[in-house]
Scaffold this motif. Structure first.
Motif, PDB file in Angstrom:
ATOM      1  N   THR A 310      14.439 -37.154  14.351  1.00 33.98           N
ATOM      2  CA  THR A 310      14.944 -36.066  14.719  1.00 33.98           C
ATOM      3  C   THR A 310      16.079 -36.197  15.728  1.00 33.98           C
ATOM      4  OG1 THR A 310      13.374 -34.725  13.743  1.00 33.98           O
ATOM      5  CG2 THR A 310      15.029 -33.373  15.079  1.00 33.98           C
ATOM      6  N   VAL A 358      23.661 -29.087  15.273  1.00 34.40           N
ATOM      7  CA  VAL A 358      22.528 -28.562  14.500  1.00 34.40           C
ATOM      8  C   VAL A 358      22.233 -29.068  13.116  1.00 34.40           C
ATOM      9  CG1 VAL A 358      21.733 -26.362  13.573  1.00 34.40           C
ATOM     10  CG2 VAL A 358      23.213 -26.345  15.528  1.00 34.40           C
ATOM     11  N   VAL A 361      20.081 -32.408  13.179  1.00 30.07           N
ATOM     12  CA  VAL A 361      18.698 -32.142  13.434  1.00 30.07           C
ATOM     13  C   VAL A 361      18.360 -31.645  11.858  1.00 30.07           C
ATOM     14  CG1 VAL A 361      16.873 -30.555  14.235  1.00 30.07           C
ATOM     15  CG2 VAL A 361      18.755 -31.568  15.721  1.00 30.07           C
ATOM     16  N   VAL A 362      19.088 -30.974  10.995  1.00 30.27           N
ATOM     17  CA  VAL A 362      18.727 -30.413   9.794  1.00 30.27           C
ATOM     18  C   VAL A 362      18.465 -31.513   8.956  1.00 30.27           C
ATOM     19  CG1 VAL A 362      19.512 -28.966   7.755  1.00 30.27           C
ATOM     20  CG2 VAL A 362      19.626 -28.129  10.240  1.00 30.27           C
ATOM     21  N   THR A 415      23.427 -22.791   7.795  1.00 31.93           N
ATOM     22  CA  THR A 415      22.628 -24.020   8.434  1.00 31.93           C
ATOM     23  C   THR A 415      21.864 -23.472   9.486  1.00 31.93           C
ATOM     24  OG1 THR A 415      25.006 -25.211   8.336  1.00 31.93           O
ATOM     25  CG2 THR A 415      23.406 -25.976   9.899  1.00 31.93           C
ATOM     26  N   LEU A 416      21.928 -22.621  10.159  1.00 31.48           N
ATOM     27  CA  LEU A 416      20.866 -22.040  11.141  1.00 31.48           C
ATOM     28  C   LEU A 416      19.827 -21.599  10.554  1.00 31.48           C
ATOM     29  CD1 LEU A 416      23.198 -20.224  13.563  1.00 31.48           C
ATOM     30  CD2 LEU A 416      22.099 -22.400  14.028  1.00 31.48           C
ATOM     31  N   ARG A 418      18.664 -22.650   7.589  1.00 33.99           N
ATOM     32  CA  ARG A 418      17.810 -23.884   7.358  1.00 33.99           C
ATOM     33  C   ARG A 418      17.085 -24.592   8.562  1.00 33.99           C
ATOM     34  NH1 ARG A 418      20.517 -28.168   5.103  1.00 33.99           N
ATOM     35  NH2 ARG A 418      18.669 -29.184   4.309  1.00 33.99           N
ATOM     36  N   PHE A 419      17.955 -24.630   9.639  1.00 30.90           N
ATOM     37  CA  PHE A 419      17.455 -25.151  10.694  1.00 30.90           C
ATOM     38  C   PHE A 419      16.002 -24.403  11.293  1.00 30.90           C
ATOM     39  CE2 PHE A 419      17.231 -24.931  15.470  1.00 30.90           C
ATOM     40  CZ  PHE A 419      17.154 -26.216  15.896  1.00 30.90           C
ATOM     41  N   THR A 423      12.488 -26.379  11.211  1.00 36.66           N
ATOM     42  CA  THR A 423      11.486 -26.356  12.724  1.00 36.66           C
ATOM     43  C   THR A 423      10.322 -25.840  12.516  1.00 36.66           C
ATOM     44  OG1 THR A 423      13.182 -24.589  13.502  1.00 36.66           O
ATOM     45  CG2 THR A 423      13.830 -26.860  14.141  1.00 36.66           C
TER      46      THR A 423
END
Length: 438
Positions: A310, A358, A361-362, A415-416, A418-419, A423
């Motif tokens: 990651t 972002v 990381v995803v 995206t956020l 899924r982030f 996490t």
């Protein structure tokens, strides 16, 4: 006997050793498509349009291949981590049977439906006829395309990314050389392009089969394993369909804001896809390393792999973001001289730059969970993020005339979401299921 410890340890060197060859393999097909497009483009606008339409249909096969490769990698990596290379290779055998069956089915359907599909997608009868002729030949490469995907999958699972690199490069270089020869000196025109495609895909599939036969003589199909692979592929397919629905909807909404808007959206979206291609190489390393760690029963190593991979994905994405920020006034001019498109690109460029870290990381966490076999969770998260965040946001952008900024705000929400979901899952123990199978 377990594999060597460094087969499960996510050192920077180990991640790079898996990710860089995978990146070349991922990039080989798009680069060949660019060569093919350039060669055919000199035949005139009708052949170029025909290849664009036929290539869009063939991208369905590429999509199925990607799903097959990802599903096979995680399952093979678990067996490899448990010290059972033979079982890892057996996953490749069953995936190859599945690839052969599905590829043959796609080839038959493609030949039957080439005319109707081209007629629906093409703007005029001449283009439709040319596209259908190209497609009837090109679909014959579907079995080889999917066999190569299955081969990539099991070989990544046993952490062999170098032989796939040479196979894929060799097949695509041969086709890149063959294409202009068949199109021009041989006088085959558009048909020569299709033959070159089929040659590359069939050769690649056969070479992966040779690698498989060298590993094992146990080549009989085992329906129970194939069924489990189909279930895994089903979840990946649904997840992929959610992505496709989002991006198609985004383009449809962007088109309603004018020609300049959809042009700018297309430019930035293709740059986003290019970055995703590179970041997917890190995700492939994650699939292999996480699967091996869990197969060996080492949850602490799996967690450490997840952290390191990651971090690597995030760092790579930050580098992309910095490059994109530096090129904000220059890169759009590579694609078009139109100042109206440049102005629209400037509207969404900050979204593009801000989202890249972002996304890094995803994508890495996607690889972690695919390697862990936690695909059902990924499916559900992606579908919910699309239905509850992305799609409502972009259609509100259309309803309230928010322009491209509203469209890319929807992408940011997607995206956020899924982030956040990835996490949370990463921090929980639910994905840490050990053993050779899940």
């Amino acid at each position: 006997m377990s594999p060597p410890a460094d087969a499960r340890t996510a050192t920077a060197r180990r991640i790079a050793g898996l990710a860089l060859p995978a990146l070349v393999v991922l990039a080989a097909e798009p680069l060949y498509v660019l060569v093919d497009t350039a060669v055919v483009g000199h035949l005139g606008p009708v052949p170029l349009a025909a290849v664009a339409i036929g290539g869009t249909v063939m991208s369905v096969g590429v999509w199925f291949g990607t799903l097959m490769a990802y599903g096979t990698t995680g399952r093979a990596a678990r067996h490899y981590g448990a010290g059972d290379r033979a079982a890892a290779v057996a996953e490749g055998v069953q995936a190859s049977w599945l690839a052969l069956g599905l590829g043959t089915l796609l080839a038959l359907l493609g030949m039957i439906a080439a005319g109707p599909l081209a007629g629906v997608l093409a703007g005029d009868p001449e283009t439709a006829e040319a596209a259908a002729g190209w497609l009837r030949i090109a679909v014959l490469g579907a079995p080889g395309l999917l066999l190569a995907a299955a081969g990539n999958g099991w070989m990544r699972g046993v952490q062999d990314t170098r032989r796939p690199l040479w196979i894929v490069l060799g097949a695509n270089v041969l086709s890149a050389v063959l294409c202009p020869i068949l199109v021009y000196p041989a006088g085959l025109g558009l048909t020569g392009s299709a033959i070159a495609n089929v040659t590359a895909q069939t050769l690649g599939g056969l070479l992966f089969l040779v690698m498989l036969v060298r590993e094992t003589r146990e080549l009989r199909p085992i329906p129970s394993i194939i069924v489990r692979q189909v279930v895994l592929g089903r979840d990946l397919l649904i997840r992929g369909a959610a992505f496709q629905a989002c991006f198609l909807s985004a383009t449809a909404v962007a088109a309603r804001f004018g020609i300049a808007a959809v042009g700018a959206h297309q430019i930035v979206l293709q740059l986003w896809f290019f970055a995703a291609l590179a970041l997917d190489a890190v995700a492939i390393a994650a699939q292999s390393l996480v699967g091996a760690a869990l197969g060996a029963g080492d949850t602490e190593e799996a967690r450490d792999v997840a952290r390191r991979v990651t971090r690597a994905g995030g760092v790579a994405a930050v580098a992309f973001a910095l490059a994109a920020a530096a090129g904000s006034s220059v890169v759009p001019t590579w694609f078009t001289p139109d100042p109206a498109v440049h102005a629209q690109a400037a509207v969404i460029w900050p979204w593009f730059v801000a989202l890249l870290p972002v996304a890094g990381v995803v994508y890495a966490l996607d690889g972690v969970l695919i390697g862990a076999g936690d695909v059902a969770y990924l499916r559900t998260l992606t579908v919910l993020s699309a239905l509850l965040c992305f799609l409502p946001a972009i259609w509100l952008a259309y309803a309230f005339d928010l322009g491209l900024g509203g469209v890319w705000a929807g992408l940011a929400l997607f995206t956020l979401a899924r982030f956040a979901g990835l996490t949370w899952r990463w921090r929980s123990p639910k994905w840490l299921i050990v053993g050779a199978t899940r």
